[in-house]
Write a protein that holds these residues in place. Sequence first.
Motif, PDB file in Angstrom:
ATOM      1  N   GLY A 117       1.002  -1.191  -0.172  1.00 13.49           N
ATOM      2  CA  GLY A 117      -0.170  -0.094  -0.049  1.00 13.49           C
ATOM      3  C   GLY A 117       0.941   1.290  -0.051  1.00 13.49           C
ATOM      4  N   LYS A 118       2.079   1.284  -0.497  1.00 12.03           N
ATOM      5  CA  LYS A 118       2.891   2.303  -0.354  1.00 12.03           C
ATOM      6  C   LYS A 118       4.287   2.064  -1.261  1.00 12.03           C
ATOM      7  N   PRO A 119       4.882   3.110  -1.760  1.00 14.32           N
ATOM      8  CA  PRO A 119       5.912   2.798  -2.679  1.00 14.32           C
ATOM      9  C   PRO A 119       7.013   2.141  -1.689  1.00 14.32           C
ATOM     10  N   LEU A 120       7.802   1.192  -2.383  1.00 11.14           N
ATOM     11  CA  LEU A 120       8.782   0.505  -1.862  1.00 11.14           C
ATOM     12  C   LEU A 120      10.111   0.693  -2.563  1.00 11.14           C
ATOM     13  N   ASP A 121      11.206   0.436  -1.909  1.00 12.43           N
ATOM     14  CA  ASP A 121      12.539   0.672  -2.197  1.00 12.43           C
ATOM     15  C   ASP A 121      13.157  -0.651  -2.871  1.00 12.43           C
ATOM     16  N   LEU A 122      14.230  -0.716  -3.868  1.00  7.96           N
ATOM     17  CA  LEU A 122      14.911  -1.720  -4.141  1.00  7.96           C
ATOM     18  C   LEU A 122      15.382  -2.746  -3.138  1.00  7.96           C
ATOM     19  N   ASP A 123      15.981  -2.404  -2.262  1.00 11.31           N
ATOM     20  CA  ASP A 123      16.213  -3.273  -1.102  1.00 11.31           C
ATOM     21  C   ASP A 123      15.253  -3.942  -0.655  1.00 11.31           C
ATOM     22  N   THR A 124      14.286  -3.402  -0.316  1.00 11.93           N
ATOM     23  CA  THR A 124      13.066  -4.073   0.305  1.00 11.93           C
ATOM     24  C   THR A 124      12.459  -4.964  -0.489  1.00 11.93           C
ATOM     25  N   LEU A 125      12.313  -4.787  -1.876  1.00  4.95           N
ATOM     26  CA  LEU A 125      11.673  -5.600  -2.763  1.00  4.95           C
ATOM     27  C   LEU A 125      12.593  -6.818  -3.076  1.00  4.95           C
ATOM     28  N   SER A 126      13.889  -6.513  -3.146  1.00  5.93           N
ATOM     29  CA  SER A 126      14.839  -7.755  -3.380  1.00  5.93           C
ATOM     30  C   SER A 126      14.560  -8.638  -2.085  1.00  5.93           C
ATOM     31  N   GLU A 127      14.944  -8.183  -0.920  1.00  6.98           N
ATOM     32  CA  GLU A 127      14.526  -8.794   0.222  1.00  6.98           C
ATOM     33  C   GLU A 127      13.031  -9.739   0.152  1.00  6.98           C
ATOM     34  N   VAL A 129      10.680  10.023  -2.242  1.00 11.16           N
ATOM     35  CA  VAL A 129      10.178   9.858  -0.728  1.00 11.16           C
ATOM     36  C   VAL A 129      11.227  10.526  -0.109  1.00 11.16           C
ATOM     37  N   LYS A 130      10.471  11.814   0.853  1.00 12.89           N
ATOM     38  CA  LYS A 130      11.387  12.725   1.420  1.00 12.89           C
ATOM     39  C   LYS A 130      12.068  11.855   2.756  1.00 12.89           C
ATOM     40  N   GLY A 131      13.284  12.468   2.634  1.00 14.45           N
ATOM     41  CA  GLY A 131      14.223  12.007   3.858  1.00 14.45           C
ATOM     42  C   GLY A 131      14.766  10.749   3.343  1.00 14.45           C
ATOM     43  N   SER A 132      14.854  10.362   1.658  1.00 14.83           N
ATOM     44  CA  SER A 132      15.453   8.986   1.523  1.00 14.83           C
ATOM     45  C   SER A 132      16.256   9.282   0.254  1.00 14.83           C
ATOM     46  N   ARG A 133      17.219   8.741   0.355  1.00 16.91           N
ATOM     47  CA  ARG A 133      18.002   9.068  -0.896  1.00 16.91           C
ATOM     48  C   ARG A 133      17.935   7.612  -1.791  1.00 16.91           C
ATOM     49  N   LYS A 134      17.277   6.842  -1.505  1.00 19.41           N
ATOM     50  CA  LYS A 134      16.941   5.439  -2.186  1.00 19.41           C
ATOM     51  C   LYS A 134      15.980   5.668  -3.414  1.00 19.41           C
ATOM     52  N   ASP A 135      15.658   5.058  -4.330  1.00 19.90           N
ATOM     53  CA  ASP A 135      14.603   4.883  -5.479  1.00 19.90           C
ATOM     54  C   ASP A 135      13.592   4.219  -4.611  1.00 19.90           C
ATOM     55  N   PHE A 136      12.362   4.774  -4.787  1.00 21.51           N
ATOM     56  CA  PHE A 136      11.125   4.078  -4.348  1.00 21.51           C
ATOM     57  C   PHE A 136      10.295   4.073  -5.700  1.00 21.51           C
ATOM     58  N   TYR A 137       9.439   2.860  -5.714  1.00 21.40           N
ATOM     59  CA  TYR A 137       8.723   2.211  -6.578  1.00 21.40           C
ATOM     60  C   TYR A 137       7.121   2.603  -6.192  1.00 21.40           C
ATOM     61  N   HIS A 138       6.432   3.025  -7.070  1.00 19.83           N
ATOM     62  CA  HIS A 138       5.130   3.045  -6.937  1.00 19.83           C
ATOM     63  C   HIS A 138       4.180   2.402  -8.168  1.00 19.83           C
ATOM     64  N   ILE A 139       3.155   1.938  -7.738  1.00 18.60           N
ATOM     65  CA  ILE A 139       2.249   1.305  -8.770  1.00 18.60           C
ATOM     66  C   ILE A 139       0.914   2.061  -8.849  1.00 18.60           C
ATOM     67  N   ASP A 140       0.218   1.884 -10.063  1.00 18.72           N
ATOM     68  CA  ASP A 140      -0.837   2.362 -10.317  1.00 18.72           C
ATOM     69  C   ASP A 140      -1.787   1.216  -9.914  1.00 18.72           C
ATOM     70  N   ARG A 141      -2.711   1.417  -8.907  1.00 15.14           N
ATOM     71  CA  ARG A 141      -3.596   0.414  -8.242  1.00 15.14           C
ATOM     72  C   ARG A 141      -5.018   0.295  -9.219  1.00 15.14           C
ATOM     73  N   ASP A 142      -5.144   1.026 -10.196  1.00 18.48           N
ATOM     74  CA  ASP A 142      -6.179   0.844 -11.167  1.00 18.48           C
ATOM     75  C   ASP A 142      -6.043  -0.391 -12.228  1.00 18.48           C
ATOM     76  N   TYR A 143      -6.781  -1.586 -11.834  1.00 20.54           N
ATOM     77  CA  TYR A 143      -6.595  -2.586 -12.471  1.00 20.54           C
ATOM     78  C   TYR A 143      -7.001  -2.744 -13.734  1.00 20.54           C
ATOM     79  N   TYR A 144      -8.027  -1.805 -14.327  1.00 15.76           N
ATOM     80  CA  TYR A 144      -8.357  -1.384 -15.520  1.00 15.76           C
ATOM     81  C   TYR A 144      -7.336  -0.720 -16.551  1.00 15.76           C
ATOM     82  N   GLN A 145      -6.587   0.256 -15.984  1.00 16.70           N
ATOM     83  CA  GLN A 145      -5.539   1.200 -16.481  1.00 16.70           C
ATOM     84  C   GLN A 145      -4.307   0.118 -16.708  1.00 16.70           C
TER      85      GLN A 145
END
Length: 179
Positions: free
Chosen positions: A42-52, A79-95
């Motif tokens: 339900g929120k953007p995640l960074d590369l490290d978290t997704l890898s884990e 994401v404010k306060g972080s230097r990492k790249d975060f990734y967000h997805i569109d939650r609209d199934y149709y789109q």
Amino acid sequence: MNSENKLEQVNNRIIEQIAENMKSYGFPGTIGRVYAIIYFEGKPLDLDTLSEKTGMSKTRMSQVLREMAQINLAEKVFVKGSRKDFYHIDRDYYQNFISLFTSNWKNVVERNKKIEKKNVAELTSILEDNNSSDEEKEKAAIFMKQSDKSLEYFDWIDRLVEFFESNEIFNHVPKRVEK
């Protein structure tokens, strides 16, 4: 089995279902797994978290995220306060369906139009070459007609893609209204 284990089992089943759906659209199941993980967080995640969370290497995860960005399924966000790249997805199934559907067809059309352009150039040179036999010219003319039909077909696919991307599809096949 307690409720927590049942919930985890359902979550894992949904993630695999999304991975299988992604395969049916012609994309790797890993894209579906990553999409589902970000979706359920339900929120953007960074590369490290997704890898884990996926058990994938950072290199592979980076490739998957790049591929997801190319097909408009994920985007890099700040994401404010972080230097990492975060990734967000569109939650609209149709789109998301439209993005997946149209990206495949755009690639098919682009690839085939390039091939047809080469074919037309070569066929034109045969038809205009005084050294070509009548039989060769006849065959070239038949191939040229086939190329014209192919180009008409790829134009139709282009228009179908536009129909989806413009959301005109929803005027003909409306989304169901949530109750």
